[in-house]
Design a protein around this motif. Structure first.
Motif, PDB file in Angstrom:
ATOM      1  N   GLY A  66       0.960  -1.562   0.279  1.00  0.00           N
ATOM      2  CA  GLY A  66      -0.001  -0.128   0.182  1.00  0.00           C
ATOM      3  C   GLY A  66       0.505   1.334   0.280  1.00  0.00           C
ATOM      4  O   GLY A  66       0.310   2.550   0.697  1.00  0.00           O
ATOM      5  N   GLY A  67       2.031   1.183  -0.740  1.00  0.00           N
ATOM      6  CA  GLY A  67       2.691   2.496  -0.592  1.00  0.00           C
ATOM      7  C   GLY A  67       4.339   1.445  -0.680  1.00  0.00           C
ATOM      8  O   GLY A  67       4.284   1.198  -0.917  1.00  0.00           O
ATOM      9  N   PRO A  68       4.725   2.925  -1.152  1.00  0.00           N
ATOM     10  CA  PRO A  68       6.216   2.879  -1.679  1.00  0.00           C
ATOM     11  C   PRO A  68       7.217   2.425  -1.047  1.00  0.00           C
ATOM     12  O   PRO A  68       7.155   2.027  -0.133  1.00  0.00           O
ATOM     13  N   SER A  69       7.925   1.662  -1.998  1.00  0.00           N
ATOM     14  CA  SER A  69       9.172   0.588  -1.172  1.00  0.00           C
ATOM     15  C   SER A  69       9.924   1.280  -0.008  1.00  0.00           C
ATOM     16  O   SER A  69       9.903   2.549   0.106  1.00  0.00           O
ATOM     17  N   ALA A  70      10.248   0.611   0.585  1.00  0.00           N
ATOM     18  CA  ALA A  70      10.962   1.052   1.825  1.00  0.00           C
ATOM     19  C   ALA A  70      12.698   1.399   0.794  1.00  0.00           C
ATOM     20  O   ALA A  70      13.230   2.546   1.879  1.00  0.00           O
ATOM     21  N   ALA A  71      13.155   0.726   0.175  1.00  0.00           N
ATOM     22  CA  ALA A  71      14.233   1.745  -0.048  1.00  0.00           C
ATOM     23  C   ALA A  71      13.735   3.195  -1.062  1.00  0.00           C
ATOM     24  O   ALA A  71      14.182   3.851  -0.351  1.00  0.00           O
ATOM     25  N   PHE A  72      12.406   3.038  -1.768  1.00  0.00           N
ATOM     26  CA  PHE A  72      12.496   4.112  -1.803  1.00  0.00           C
ATOM     27  C   PHE A  72      12.356   5.831  -0.518  1.00  0.00           C
ATOM     28  O   PHE A  72      12.432   6.626  -0.389  1.00  0.00           O
ATOM     29  N   LYS A  73      11.421   4.878   0.279  1.00  0.00           N
ATOM     30  CA  LYS A  73      11.250   6.020   1.486  1.00  0.00           C
ATOM     31  C   LYS A  73      12.660   6.049   1.973  1.00  0.00           C
ATOM     32  O   LYS A  73      12.367   7.270   2.862  1.00  0.00           O
ATOM     33  N   VAL A  74      13.457   5.113   2.139  1.00  0.00           N
ATOM     34  CA  VAL A  74      14.896   5.753   2.790  1.00  0.00           C
ATOM     35  C   VAL A  74      15.780   6.840   2.088  1.00  0.00           C
ATOM     36  O   VAL A  74      16.411   7.568   2.676  1.00  0.00           O
ATOM     37  N   PHE A  75      15.045   6.996   0.407  1.00  0.00           N
ATOM     38  CA  PHE A  75      15.928   8.091   0.042  1.00  0.00           C
ATOM     39  C   PHE A  75      15.380   9.568   0.392  1.00  0.00           C
ATOM     40  O   PHE A  75      15.922  10.205   0.649  1.00  0.00           O
ATOM     41  N   GLN A  76      13.401   8.786   0.260  1.00  0.00           N
ATOM     42  CA  GLN A  76      12.713  10.341   0.575  1.00  0.00           C
ATOM     43  C   GLN A  76      12.973  10.918   2.155  1.00  0.00           C
ATOM     44  O   GLN A  76      13.256  12.256   2.230  1.00  0.00           O
ATOM     45  N   GLU A  77      13.302   9.998   2.895  1.00  0.00           N
ATOM     46  CA  GLU A  77      13.904  10.448   4.854  1.00  0.00           C
ATOM     47  C   GLU A  77      15.581  10.961   4.184  1.00  0.00           C
ATOM     48  O   GLU A  77      15.200  12.382   4.943  1.00  0.00           O
ATOM     49  N   ALA A  78      15.997  10.993   3.504  1.00  0.00           N
ATOM     50  CA  ALA A  78      17.661  11.286   3.477  1.00  0.00           C
ATOM     51  C   ALA A  78      17.286  12.897   2.722  1.00  0.00           C
ATOM     52  O   ALA A  78      18.041  13.663   3.887  1.00  0.00           O
ATOM     53  N   SER A  79      16.823  13.150   1.881  1.00  0.00           N
ATOM     54  CA  SER A  79      16.528  13.840   1.232  1.00  0.00           C
ATOM     55  C   SER A  79      16.390  15.208   2.030  1.00  0.00           C
ATOM     56  O   SER A  79      16.181  16.102   1.955  1.00  0.00           O
ATOM     57  N   SER A  80      15.312  15.230   3.199  1.00  0.00           N
ATOM     58  CA  SER A  80      14.536  16.199   4.042  1.00  0.00           C
ATOM     59  C   SER A  80      16.027  16.653   5.100  1.00  0.00           C
ATOM     60  O   SER A  80      15.880  17.629   4.938  1.00  0.00           O
ATOM     61  N   ASN A  81      17.044  16.154   5.414  1.00  0.00           N
ATOM     62  CA  ASN A  81      18.267  16.584   5.751  1.00  0.00           C
ATOM     63  C   ASN A  81      19.027  17.317   4.735  1.00  0.00           C
ATOM     64  O   ASN A  81      19.874  17.896   5.165  1.00  0.00           O
ATOM     65  N   ALA A  82      19.128  16.181   3.986  1.00  0.00           N
ATOM     66  CA  ALA A  82      20.733  16.580   2.391  1.00  0.00           C
ATOM     67  C   ALA A  82      20.342  17.869   1.823  1.00  0.00           C
ATOM     68  O   ALA A  82      20.811  18.240   2.110  1.00  0.00           O
ATOM     69  N   VAL A  83      18.964  17.867   1.074  1.00  0.00           N
ATOM     70  CA  VAL A  83      19.092  18.980   0.723  1.00  0.00           C
ATOM     71  C   VAL A  83      18.291  20.230   1.648  1.00  0.00           C
ATOM     72  O   VAL A  83      18.971  20.771   1.215  1.00  0.00           O
ATOM     73  N   MET A  84      17.213  20.459   2.342  1.00  0.00           N
ATOM     74  CA  MET A  84      16.993  21.537   2.642  1.00  0.00           C
ATOM     75  C   MET A  84      18.748  21.767   3.618  1.00  0.00           C
ATOM     76  O   MET A  84      18.981  22.479   3.610  1.00  0.00           O
ATOM     77  N   SER A  85      19.399  21.280   4.486  1.00  0.00           N
ATOM     78  CA  SER A  85      20.817  21.671   4.706  1.00  0.00           C
ATOM     79  C   SER A  85      21.855  22.196   4.325  1.00  0.00           C
ATOM     80  O   SER A  85      22.188  22.779   4.926  1.00  0.00           O
ATOM     81  N   GLN A  86      21.590  21.715   3.153  1.00  0.00           N
ATOM     82  CA  GLN A  86      23.229  21.472   2.024  1.00  0.00           C
ATOM     83  C   GLN A  86      22.784  23.034   1.529  1.00  0.00           C
ATOM     84  O   GLN A  86      23.472  23.586   0.514  1.00  0.00           O
TER      85      GLN A  86
END
Length: 197
Positions: A66-86
């Motif tokens: 019922g949702g995106p794969s766990a590997a894609f969710k890892v990418f999503q979650e990593a983006s919030s810190n990496a993209v915004m903080s850099q």
């Protein structure tokens, strides 16, 4: 001459969604002046700068439970810190999405909604499929584009007992190419309008 760059970031568990991602890239590449960057969700964290420089990002993942794969969710979650903080914010970039599952519905809409919310959290502009539902009348066919009637993004279905050399079927790959081209054309309009303004 390249006028815009479109990145496609996807996860594929068994190869079926990878075929869909390649079709999206082919569609985007049909627009003159478009360069593409195809990355798996696992590769993407090594390419935050390239993603920050892209004009559009198209997200793709299989729908599992019922949702995106766990590997894609890892990418999503990593983006919030990496993209915004850099300082590599994705604000005002174009975004879109695609997904694949074993069953015809398979809760794919839930995955597309998650991707659209993810894009909204980054301040991106979501592009829909802009296709009427296919195969929804007595004259409809399984070969129609958008044969599942999704509006938010491109959906594909891959039989669980067939490999990626067979599925998803051509109708779903053509729908993915349509999405890629639509995003490319919209991105060019957006980029050229920004330059002209």
């Amino acid at each position: 001459m390249t006028n815009a760059t479109i990145a496609i970031v996807y996860h594929s568990g068994y190869g079926h969604t990878a075929r869909q991602a390649l079709a999206v890239e082919q569609g985007a590449g049909k627009a003159p002046g478009i360069a593409t960057l195809l990355l798996t969700a696992e590769e993407a964290p090594q390419h935050w700068r390239e993603l920050g420089a892209a004009d559009a990002i198209i997200f793709g993942a299989p729908t599992y439970v019922g949702g995106p794969s766990a590997a894609f969710k890892v990418f999503q979650e990593a983006s919030s810190n990496a993209v915004m903080s850099q300082g590599l914010a994705w604000r005002n970039k174009i975004a879109a999405g695609f997904t694949n599952s074993g069953s015809r519905s398979g809760d794919k809409l839930a995955t597309l909604m998650q991707m659209a919310l993810f894009a909204a959290q980054h301040g991106m502009h979501w592009i829909n499929l802009a296709l009427p539902p296919g195969n929804c009348s007595s004259t409809g066919k399984e070969t129609d584009l958008n044969r599942f009637g999704f509006f938010l993004g491109a959906a594909a279905q891959s039989n669980t007992d067939e490999g990626p050399e067979v599925v998803p079927p051509e109708a779903d790959l053509a729908t993915a190419r349509h999405l890629g081209l639509r995003v490319a054309e919209t991105t060019l309009q957006f980029v050229r309008g920004r330059v002209a303004g």
